[in-house]
Structure formats: structure tokens, C-alpha cells
Design an enzyme around this catalytic site. Structure first.
Site, mmCIF file in Angstrom:
data_model
loop_
_atom_site.group_PDB
_atom_site.id
_atom_site.type_symbol
_atom_site.label_atom_id
_atom_site.label_comp_id
_atom_site.label_asym_id
_atom_site.label_seq_id
_atom_site.Cartn_x
_atom_site.Cartn_y
_atom_site.Cartn_z
ATOM 1 N N LYS A 16 0.828 -1.218 0.000
ATOM 2 C CA LYS A 16 0.000 0.000 0.000
ATOM 3 C C LYS A 16 0.854 1.255 0.000
ATOM 4 C CE LYS A 16 -2.199 -1.477 3.642
ATOM 5 N NZ LYS A 16 -1.779 -2.887 3.658
ATOM 6 N N GLY A 40 2.800 -1.296 8.845
ATOM 7 C CA GLY A 40 3.975 -0.637 8.288
ATOM 8 C C GLY A 40 3.923 -0.563 6.783
ATOM 9 N N GLN A 223 -3.080 -2.542 7.493
ATOM 10 C CA GLN A 223 -3.434 -3.967 7.456
ATOM 11 C C GLN A 223 -4.162 -4.318 6.143
ATOM 12 O OE1 GLN A 223 -4.513 -2.215 10.515
ATOM 13 N NE2 GLN A 223 -2.592 -2.689 11.466
#
Length: 427
Positions: A16, A40, A223
């Protein structure tokens, strides 16, 4: 102008950060709307690699305003350390906005997280031990500490007292741990007040005004879909809503203002922590994916579990998020396989199932049904257009697109900022 949501369509770690960074130069605001420093992102800019844990990826894009929304839980020490690290590397962090309604991860939240996970033993969830779950639990139980509480010592003290009334009983009588002093916690939290003050803002007002002024706002989830507290593989999930609906509650914007929802898909599948994973590999192929893909958690440092692409969960992500586009990452990692298996369905108790089973029991017993697709050996890292890809790589992308239920509008062919093929513009 559009408000876009960008989120993980698998179990997280899909890339992402790379996708957000790609869009960062075209948007005015990038907003983290849930999670904490248990998520992260790795962003590669030129020969520089940045590991971001709490900050939105847009902080690396000049002209973009990064925002930490009300749905995020914030560890002040981690946030300040991350800001300091970026400042030392010459990154301007002065535009960061932090919601005054975001909840604070306190020292006792971290303590409770760690002792609880140890107490569970074989039944542990696989949390990062960073206090995320207990902080969200405090929020729901209405004993949470918010950023704005740092600026009223009386309210802060009352809230810490209320939280520790119960937690100290649990720590001392159940876990045989020492009680935590209210004064110590209050003193530690107040020490962050002045340092955070330049960033604290009414982010709900700022973001809605930005949208009214035709600014482009990108909402970035941490996530992934299958870790969503409501729609993931419960109980092996996170404690918030990474799915598209979480952007509305976690940032304070209405659903009618969101025009596009982009799901990030890795060309294979990974997950960190415990829980079911139908396509997980325990052989040389799994180790090769881990090694070539650099599959180690940005935040946790744990090796990721690796498996082949799962079209069943991709279809599910399309449905629950209302995905309009996919960004397919790490296609280059698959270079070199003669054939690439893709999970197209599950076998459960002898029956073929093509949609994600809602039953936890069924999902635990799901066995992947594979379709074999031809691989390729050519280096694709220099590809600039879809036509530059080898024919078999093109066929692989098209097959995944058809199976997943939404168009693939961008493809990552390497970790770098410029190693991306854009098929359709997101903005």
C-alpha cells in the site's frame, strides 16, 4: 474532485505504501484512518528506502498534507521518533495533522497486550504486542485517552484513574504483575503534550472543507481486508476496520463523498501472525517467494507466511469494499516459475466452494483448488506499458483481473517509485 480510498485486499503487506506514494504527487491530502504502529509501509524513492509505521505515506510527497485521523490509535513516543527520523533525513514533516480525537496508546495498554498474549499460550492471536487491541478496547469501553486529553490535566488524570481501577486488579490478581501508578502514567503522557501540539487539529473539519474546496483526498488503510475486525478471519484479525467503510468513521467523512475504492493485491499471497491461510506453502516455492519478495514485516520484523494467489479472497475483498480498481503489486517476484498455481476455489468437506465461507470452521478446513497458469522468465522490471510485459505475464494479469471482479489499473514490476505500469489513471 474525488475522494479515494486505498486499502489492502488480502491480509495486509500488499504494498500500500508504494501505491499511496505513486498517487501522492496528485493528491492534496493523504489520511490514515485506522490502525496504529502495528501496520507498516515501505516506500522506495530513488535509492532511499523509508519504513513508515504510523505516518501516512503521503508525508514523502512535497505539497501533500498527511493526516492521522480520529480512527487511528497513536503511541506518542513512536510518532515523535518517526517524525524525528524523517526530519534527520531531510523530509519536511511540518504539514502533518493529528486528530485531537485519536486515541492514545498508553504504557498500560502495551503492558496488558503483552501479558495477555503470553497468558493465551497456544491460543494466542499473534498480536504485535504494541497495545493496539487494548487501546481499541478502552475506546469501546469509554475509558480511553484521546489526544485532546493531554491538554487538560484534570480530565487526563480522571480517565487514567478510571482505566487503572480495573486494569490494576487484572494485572496484580490474574497475571501476578505489579500495579501501575496513576501519577507515573499521567506524568509520562503530559510530557508529550507540547511536542504534539503543533500537529493537533480538528481533522474532520479540515478534510470536509478540503473536499468542499475540490481538493483530492486519499484515505489510506493499514493492514488488509481479511484482518478487518468485522469482515476478516476472526478472531485472527486486527482491532479496527481497514475495509472501505472504516474510512468514513475513521476520518469523519460521509460515504457519498467517496468516488473510488482501490484495492491493493499482491501477485501472490502473504500474511503475518496466526490464523487460517488456505494457499500457504511450506516448501521450496514458499521459501523462494519469501526470499525473492523480501517478505519480512516492516513493523514486526517477522517472516511473512507465503502462498499462491487466492482469487476467492480477492473476490470477497471486491464485494465487501465495493472496489472499483485493483493495484497489482510484486508481479516481478513471480518471474522464473515455469507454471504458477492460482487458487480459484476451495474444497470443503468434498464440495467445491467458490466464495469465501462465512463459517470460521469451514474456512479452517478449506483446501485450495488450483488452476495452473504458464510462467515467464523475462525480466519485467523495466516494463513501462502493459504491452512491454511478456505474453504469459499479460495473461496472468488478465486471469487475475477476471477472477477478482474489478479492473487492474496499475501493476508493480519492482520496488521503486518508478517501477509501475499505469493502465488507467486513478484520478
Amino acid at each position: 474532485m474525488p475522494a479515494l480510498v486505498l486499502l489492502g485486499a488480502q491480509w495486509g503487506d500488499e504494498g500500500k505504501g508504494k501505491a499511496t506514494d505513486l498517487l501522492g504527487g496528485s493528491v492534496d491530502y493523504v489520511v490514515r484512518y485506522q490502525g496504529g504502529n502495528n501496520a507498516g509501509h515501505t516506500v522506495v524513492v530513488g535509492d532511499q528506502k523509508y519504513a513508515l509505521h504510523l505516518l501516512p505515506s503521503g508525508i514523502l510527497s512535497p505539497g501533500c498534507t498527511p493526516v492521522i485521523g480520529n480512527g487511528v490509535v497513536v503511541d506518542p513516543s513512536v510518532l515523535l521518533s518517526e517524525l524525528s527520523g524523517l526530519n534527520e533525513r531531510g523530509v519536511d514533516t511540518s504539514k502533518l495533522l493529528l486528530s485531537g480525537n485519536a486515541h492514545i496508546i498508553t504504557p498500560y495498554n502495551v503492558t496488558v497486550d503483552k501479558v495477555t498474549e503470553r497468558f493465551l499460550g497456544k491460543r494466542k492471536i499473534g498480536t504485535t504486542g504494541r497495545g493496539i487491541g487494548p487501546t481499541y478496547a478502552d475506546k469501546i469501553n469509554r475509558v480511553g485517552i484521546r489526544v485532546q486529553d493531554l491538554y487538560d490535566e484534570s480530565i487526563l488524570t480522571q480517565k487514567v484513574e478510571a482505566a487503572l481501577d480495573v486494569k490494576n486488579q487484572v494485572l496484580t490478581k490474574l497475571y501476578n504483575r505489579r500495579a501501575i501508578a496513576v501519577e507515573q502514567v499521567v506524568e509520562e503522557l503530559l510530557a508529550y503534550a507540547d511536542k504534539l501540539a503543533p500537529y493537533v487539529s480538528d481533522t474532520v473539519l479540515v478534510l470536509n472543507q478540503a473536499l468542499e474546496d475540490d481538493k483530492v483526498v486519499l484515505f489510506e488503510g493499514g493492514q488488509g481486508t481479511l484482518l478487518d475486525i468485522d469482515h476478516g478471519t476472526y478472531p485472527f484479525v486486527t482491532s479496527s476496520n481497514p475495509t472501505a467503510g472504516g474510512a468514513c468513521t475513521g476520518a469523519g467523512v460521509g460515504p457519498t463523498k467517496i468516488s473510488r475504492v482501490i484495492g491493493i493485491l499482491k501477485a501472490y499471497t502473504t500474511r503475518v501472525g496466526a490464523g487460517p491461510f488456505p494457499t500457504e506453502l511450506f516448501d521450496e516455492d514458499g521459501e523462494a517467494l519469501r526470499r525473492i519478495g523480501g517478505e519480512r514485516g516492516v513493523t514486526t520484523g517477522r517472516d511473512r507466511r507465503c502462498g499462491w494467489f487466492d482469487a476467492v479472497i480477492a473476490r470477497y475483498a471486491t464485494r465487501v469494499n465495493g472496489l472499483t480498481d485493483f493495484f497489482l503489486t510484486k508481479l516481478d517476484v513471480l518471474t522464473g516459475w515455469e507454471q504458477i498455481p492460482v487458487c480459484v476455489a476451495y474444497e470443503i468437506d468434498g464440495k467445491r466452494v467458490e466464495e469465501l465461507p462465512y463459517s470460521q470452521t469451514d474456512f479452517h478446513h478449506a483446501k485450495p483448488v488450483y488452476e495452473m497458469l504458464p510462467g515467464w522468465n523475462e525480466d519485467i522490471s523495466k516494463a513501462k506499458t502493459f504491452g512491454d510485459l511478456p505474453k504469459n505475464a499479460q495473461a496472468y494479469v488478465k486471469a487475475l483481473e477476471e477472477m477478482s471482479g474489478a479492473p487492474i489499473s496499475a501493476i508493480g514490476v519492482g520496488p521503486g517509485r518508478n517501477e509501475t505500469i499505469e493502465i488507467n489513471s486513478f484520478i
